[in-house]
Design a protein around this motif. Structure first.
Motif, mmCIF file in Angstrom:
data_model
loop_
_atom_site.group_PDB
_atom_site.id
_atom_site.type_symbol
_atom_site.label_atom_id
_atom_site.label_comp_id
_atom_site.label_asym_id
_atom_site.label_seq_id
_atom_site.Cartn_x
_atom_site.Cartn_y
_atom_site.Cartn_z
ATOM 1 N N UNK A 107 0.835 -1.206 0.000
ATOM 2 C CA UNK A 107 0.000 0.000 0.000
ATOM 3 C C UNK A 107 0.866 1.251 0.000
ATOM 4 N N UNK A 108 1.910 1.241 0.818
ATOM 5 C CA UNK A 108 2.779 2.416 0.917
ATOM 6 C C UNK A 108 3.410 2.718 -0.437
ATOM 7 N N UNK A 109 3.931 1.696 -1.084
ATOM 8 C CA UNK A 109 4.591 1.892 -2.385
ATOM 9 C C UNK A 109 3.585 2.369 -3.427
ATOM 10 N N UNK A 110 2.389 1.787 -3.433
ATOM 11 C CA UNK A 110 1.342 2.209 -4.372
ATOM 12 C C UNK A 110 1.005 3.684 -4.188
ATOM 13 N N UNK A 111 0.842 4.095 -2.928
ATOM 14 C CA UNK A 111 0.517 5.493 -2.644
ATOM 15 C C UNK A 111 1.656 6.419 -3.033
#
Length: 203
Positions: free
Chosen positions: A101-105
Motif C-alpha cells: 500500500x505504501x509503495x502504491x501510494x
C-alpha cells in the motif's frame, strides 16, 4: 503514514472512487485511505484531552495512551518503534500501511520513480540534508563508527534538530504526488506494517 480501509481494494487502473476518507486523509484508488502528512504523536489524557509528545524524544515503551495525528506544519514524530507506531495508529482508529500500500501510494496515479515524476529534482523534497548520525557518532563526521548503531544513539534527541535534517510536515510544498500525499520521499523514515520492521521513504 497511516491507512484505514475505505472499501474493497480496486485495481490501480480503475477510476478513483468518490472519497469516503476523513479530511486529513486521501483515497488511494478507492481501496484505502492514507494520511496526507507525516504523523505526530499526542498523549491521550483522561476526559479526552490530548497532550503533544515531543517529536525529538523517545516514547517510553510502557506508554500505551499514544495517538497518531497528522497536520501540515507539525513536526513529525521520530524516535518511535514500529510497534509504538502501530499502537498510535490503532488508537487513532487507523493502522499502518502494508508495504505494498505504501509503495502504491508513493508512486502516484501514474507510477513514477519519484512521487513527482521520473527525474529526481534537487530541493523538491527534504532529501539533500546532512547525516546527523554521522555528525555526532561518525569518524571525523563522515563515516559511522562500527558499533555506533545502538538504541541510545539512534534515539539521541539531537539527531533531528540540526538544519537540513527533519522538517515540519508539508514544509516542502512541492514534495507531493498526484494523490496529494506529502513527504513520501525524504524527511523521516516511515514504518509499514511489515512485522520484520520495514522503513520507507528516506533516500
Amino acid at each position: 503514514a497511516q491507512t484505514r480501509k475505505e472499501r474493497p481494494p480496486a485495481s490501480e487502473k480503475a477510476k478513483p472512487q468518490r472519497s469516503r476518507c476523513p479530511a486529513d486523509m486521501v483515497s488511494i484508488w478507492g481501496g484505502f485511505c492514507i494520511d496526507r502528512h507525516e504523523a505526530y504523536v499526542a498523549i491521550m489524557l483522561p476526559g479526552g484531552q490530548l497532550r503533544r509528545h515531543s517529536p525529538f524524544e523517545p516514547i517510553d515503551e510502557k506508554t500505551k495512551n499514544i495517538k497518531a495525528l497528522n497536520r501540515r506544519g507539525r513536526m513529525p514524530q521520530a524516535y518511535i518503534s514500529r510497534d509504538q507506531a502501530e499502537l498510535a495508529c490503532k488508537n487513532a482508529g487507523k493502522r499502518l500501511c502494508s508495504d505494498e500500500e505504501w509503495v502504491t501510494a508513493c508512486k502516484g496515479k501514474k507510477p513514477t520513480a519519484w512521487p513527482y515524476g521520473e527525474e529526481h529534482k534537487p530541493g523538491r523534497c527534504n532529501d539533500q540534508g546532512i547525516s546527523s548520525f554521522n555528525l555526532y557518532f561518525g569518524k571525523d563526521g563522515k563515516e559511522a563508527l562500527e558499533g555506533a548503531y545502538t538504541w541510545d544513539n539512534l534515539n539521541d534527541p539531537r539527531l533531528n534538530k540540526p538544519k537540513g535534517t527533519c522538517a515540519p510536515s508539508g514544509r516542502f510544498s512541492k514534495c507531493k504526488n498526484s494523490f496529494k500525499v506529502y513527504d513520501m520521499v525524504g524527511n523521516l523514515h516511515e514504518w509499514t506494517a511489515d512485522a520484520s520492521g520495514t522503513l520507507r521513504g528516506r533516500v
